[in-house]
Design a protein around this motif. Structure first.
Motif, PDB file in Angstrom:
ATOM      1  N   ARG A 333      -3.855 -45.834  40.519  1.00 24.63           N
ATOM      2  CA  ARG A 333      -2.500 -46.196  40.127  1.00 24.63           C
ATOM      3  C   ARG A 333      -2.445 -47.471  39.272  1.00 24.63           C
ATOM      4  O   ARG A 333      -1.776 -47.481  38.226  1.00 24.63           O
ATOM      5  N   PRO A 341       1.675 -44.915  27.726  1.00 23.56           N
ATOM      6  CA  PRO A 341       2.053 -43.496  27.703  1.00 23.56           C
ATOM      7  C   PRO A 341       0.901 -42.606  27.249  1.00 23.56           C
ATOM      8  O   PRO A 341       0.080 -42.998  26.409  1.00 23.56           O
ATOM      9  N   LEU A 342       0.836 -41.413  27.814  1.00 23.33           N
ATOM     10  CA  LEU A 342      -0.179 -40.449  27.421  1.00 23.33           C
ATOM     11  C   LEU A 342       0.165 -39.843  26.066  1.00 23.33           C
ATOM     12  O   LEU A 342       1.276 -39.351  25.859  1.00 23.33           O
ATOM     13  N   TRP A 375       9.064 -32.646  31.661  1.00 25.58           N
ATOM     14  CA  TRP A 375       8.658 -33.245  32.929  1.00 25.58           C
ATOM     15  C   TRP A 375       8.627 -34.770  32.817  1.00 25.58           C
ATOM     16  O   TRP A 375       8.077 -35.322  31.863  1.00 25.58           O
ATOM     17  N   TYR A 377       6.965 -37.057  34.256  1.00 31.99           N
ATOM     18  CA  TYR A 377       5.714 -37.795  34.419  1.00 31.99           C
ATOM     19  C   TYR A 377       4.661 -37.461  33.373  1.00 31.99           C
ATOM     20  O   TYR A 377       3.628 -38.096  33.314  1.00 31.99           O
ATOM     21  N   GLY A 378       4.857 -36.409  32.575  1.00 30.99           N
ATOM     22  CA  GLY A 378       3.844 -36.074  31.594  1.00 30.99           C
ATOM     23  C   GLY A 378       3.739 -34.573  31.412  1.00 30.99           C
ATOM     24  O   GLY A 378       4.606 -33.820  31.830  1.00 30.99           O
ATOM     25  N   VAL A 443      -0.967 -36.879  38.367  1.00 33.83           N
ATOM     26  CA  VAL A 443       0.000 -37.231  39.391  1.00 33.83           C
ATOM     27  C   VAL A 443       0.816 -35.974  39.653  1.00 33.83           C
ATOM     28  O   VAL A 443       1.405 -35.414  38.721  1.00 33.83           O
ATOM     29  N   ARG A 446       0.024 -33.036  37.337  1.00 38.98           N
ATOM     30  CA  ARG A 446       0.282 -33.125  35.902  1.00 38.98           C
ATOM     31  C   ARG A 446      -0.396 -34.348  35.307  1.00 38.98           C
ATOM     32  O   ARG A 446      -0.414 -35.418  35.904  1.00 38.98           O
ATOM     33  N   VAL A 448      -0.917 -37.590  33.386  1.00 38.43           N
ATOM     34  CA  VAL A 448      -0.013 -38.683  33.041  1.00 38.43           C
ATOM     35  C   VAL A 448      -0.705 -39.787  32.249  1.00 38.43           C
ATOM     36  O   VAL A 448      -0.047 -40.627  31.652  1.00 38.43           O
ATOM     37  N   ALA A 449      -2.034 -39.810  32.243  1.00 34.77           N
ATOM     38  CA  ALA A 449      -2.744 -40.888  31.549  1.00 34.77           C
ATOM     39  C   ALA A 449      -4.151 -40.424  31.205  1.00 34.77           C
ATOM     40  O   ALA A 449      -4.709 -39.523  31.854  1.00 34.77           O
TER      41      ALA A 449
END
Length: 458
Positions: A333, A341-342, A375, A377-378, A443, A446, A448-449
């Motif tokens: 985390r 951001p991805l 979405w 979160y990504g 996360v 999905r 996210v990074a």
């Protein structure tokens, strides 16, 4: 005295209600769970399976020596196999490649022949599971395709059995009925009966994955099996099940995967009920509904199947961590909070557009996705189809192997490895190995990074 049956088929239905006293503590409205996992085949789908087989025999669609064919996430196939083998039929179950492995093992144990095919492709794709089973039904003499999604005997089973049971078991006191929506047969049949017998007083609530289209999501993938309506971005004609009648459902509770999965685990640990992830989604929805009600209300939530079919998934700590549903103090985390951001590139982008996007990507590397979703979160990890690097694209332009307006699809690199947010930097470095420029962090399933070697070196 315990019941005595001449056949296991006679034991389908008649499942008990259990009050969820611990999860419902402090909530004025009582919540009762209908334990459909206590059907002989372990799920609510036993009811629909037997109903469909008997209807097919009655209508002359299934004759002695025939073959039952069906596309299934597992449970309907199990019910059809039990009913079919008991009545002398061959059974072929087409199973989604995303279903828990335990379900295929159970199908084989009961005597089904199992074939596996994808569902995360456009519905028109000949590889799609539904198209595979249709071909089998057409090619095999005497075969009958059960087609649970459009078969009226599916909801009819619940009009005749599940609905009356709920009404009788609660003495007509039920005010709210909560269930997931897969084919739509369970909620349509049970809900329509309860509405009719109560003079419209019973409220029917659908428990739906957050991204499912039933409740208004974008149709992108989720991780709770057997419920929801998925929409592949390349599907031309989006077909909804005829077993589902939207007018029966008064409201939806849209449940994120994490909430559903953690609630399923709570059911086992706090209520002694080992149920599957769709049961977790339904109970999470029922808890939301009950918190808005009073002591004169009564909520019944349907638990579709047993957690024994998901020991390798929702009830596995390792699986939950790998897909980013469990977090830990030594997890990733802090690193993903610092990563920014991805950056993603869509599969239909041009080389020039991809290069422009990669200008903001750490290390000049980005995952290539089928489609970007809304979405929060990504992007969905199941929609990642490869990777692309600034270095490779620049080289292709320089040597004439590509032009700026060419599609980037021909220059895709391999899909990047993934780790869950709850895994440690050491585990992420192990997944990175020697040949990958970075790892995708998940996360709630999905991406996210993206973390590169430098970010993981500390």
């Amino acid at each position: 005295m315990a019941a005595v049956h001449e056949s296991v088929l006679d034991a389908i239905g008649g499942t008990p209600l259990f009050r969820l006293a611990r999860l419902g503590a402090g909530i004025a409205a009582p919540i009762y769970a209908k334990a459909e996992f206590l059907n002989i085949g372990g799920s609510v789908k036993d009811r629909a399976a037997l109903s469909m087989v008997l209807a097919a025999e009655r209508d002359g669609l299934l004759r002695p020596g025939g073959t039952i064919v069906e596309a299934t996430s597992g449970n309907t196939g199990i019910g059809l196999t039990i009913a079919g083998r008991q009545r002398g039929y061959r059974v072929i179950a087409g199973v989604s490649d995303r279903s828990a492995a335990e379900k295929s093992d159970i199908l084989r144990a009961y005597g089904a022949e199992v074939v596996t095919a994808p569902t995360n492709v456009p519905q028109e794709d000949p590889r799609h599971l539904f198209n595979l089973v249709r071909r089998l039904a057409e090619e095999i003499p005497g075969a009958w395709l059960a087609n649970q999604y459009d078969n009226p005997a599916n909801p009819d089973a619940h009009i005749r059995t599940t609905g009356p049971e709920v009404w009788e078991q609660t003495g007509g006191r039920v005010t709210h009925f909560v269930a997931g929506v897969g084919t739509g047969g369970t909620i349509t049949g049970t809900g329509s009966y309860l509405k009719e017998v109560s003079g419209g007083a019973v409220t029917v609530v659908g428990a739906d994955p957050l991204s499912s289209q039933y409740g208004g999501g974008d149709g992108s993938p989720w991780y709770v099996e057997s419920i929801g309506h998925f929409h592949h971005p390349e599907t031309v004609e989006d077909r909804w099940p005829q077993a589902y009648r939207s007018e029966v459902v008064d409201a939806f509770e849209r449940i994120p995967d994490r909430e559903a999965l953690l609630t399923a685990r709570q059911l086992a640990r706090e209520e002694g009920i080992l149920a599957g992830p769709s049961s977790g989604a339904a109970v999470a929805a029922a808890l939301r509904v009950a918190r808005r009600l009073g002591p004169d209300d009564l909520v019944v939530v349907l638990l579709p199947d047993s957690g024994r079919s998901y020991l390798s998934k929702v009830h596995s700590d390792d699986w939950m961590r790998q897909w980013g549903f469990l977090e830990s103090s030594d997890g990733l985390r802090p690193l993903i909070d610092d990563a920014g951001p991805l950056v993603t590139v869509t599969a239909d982008a041009t080389v020039g557009a991809a290069l422009e996007a990669l200008g903001a990507a750490p290390g000049g590397v980005a995952p290539v996705v089928l489609a970007r979703t809304a979405w929060p979160y990504g992007v969905s990890a199941t929609e990642v189809v490869g990777s692309v690097s600034r270095e490779a694209l620049a080289a292709a332009l320089a040597d004439g192997g590509a032009k700026p307006d060419d599609p980037v699809g021909a220059l895709l690199g391999p899909t990047l490895p993934t780790v869950g947010v709850g895994q440690s930097p050491a585990e992420a470095r192990a997944e990175l190995g020697e040949g990958h420029p970075g790892v995708l962090v998940l996360v709630d399933g999905r991406a996210v990074a993206l973390l590169d070697r430098a970010q993981l070196a500390g």
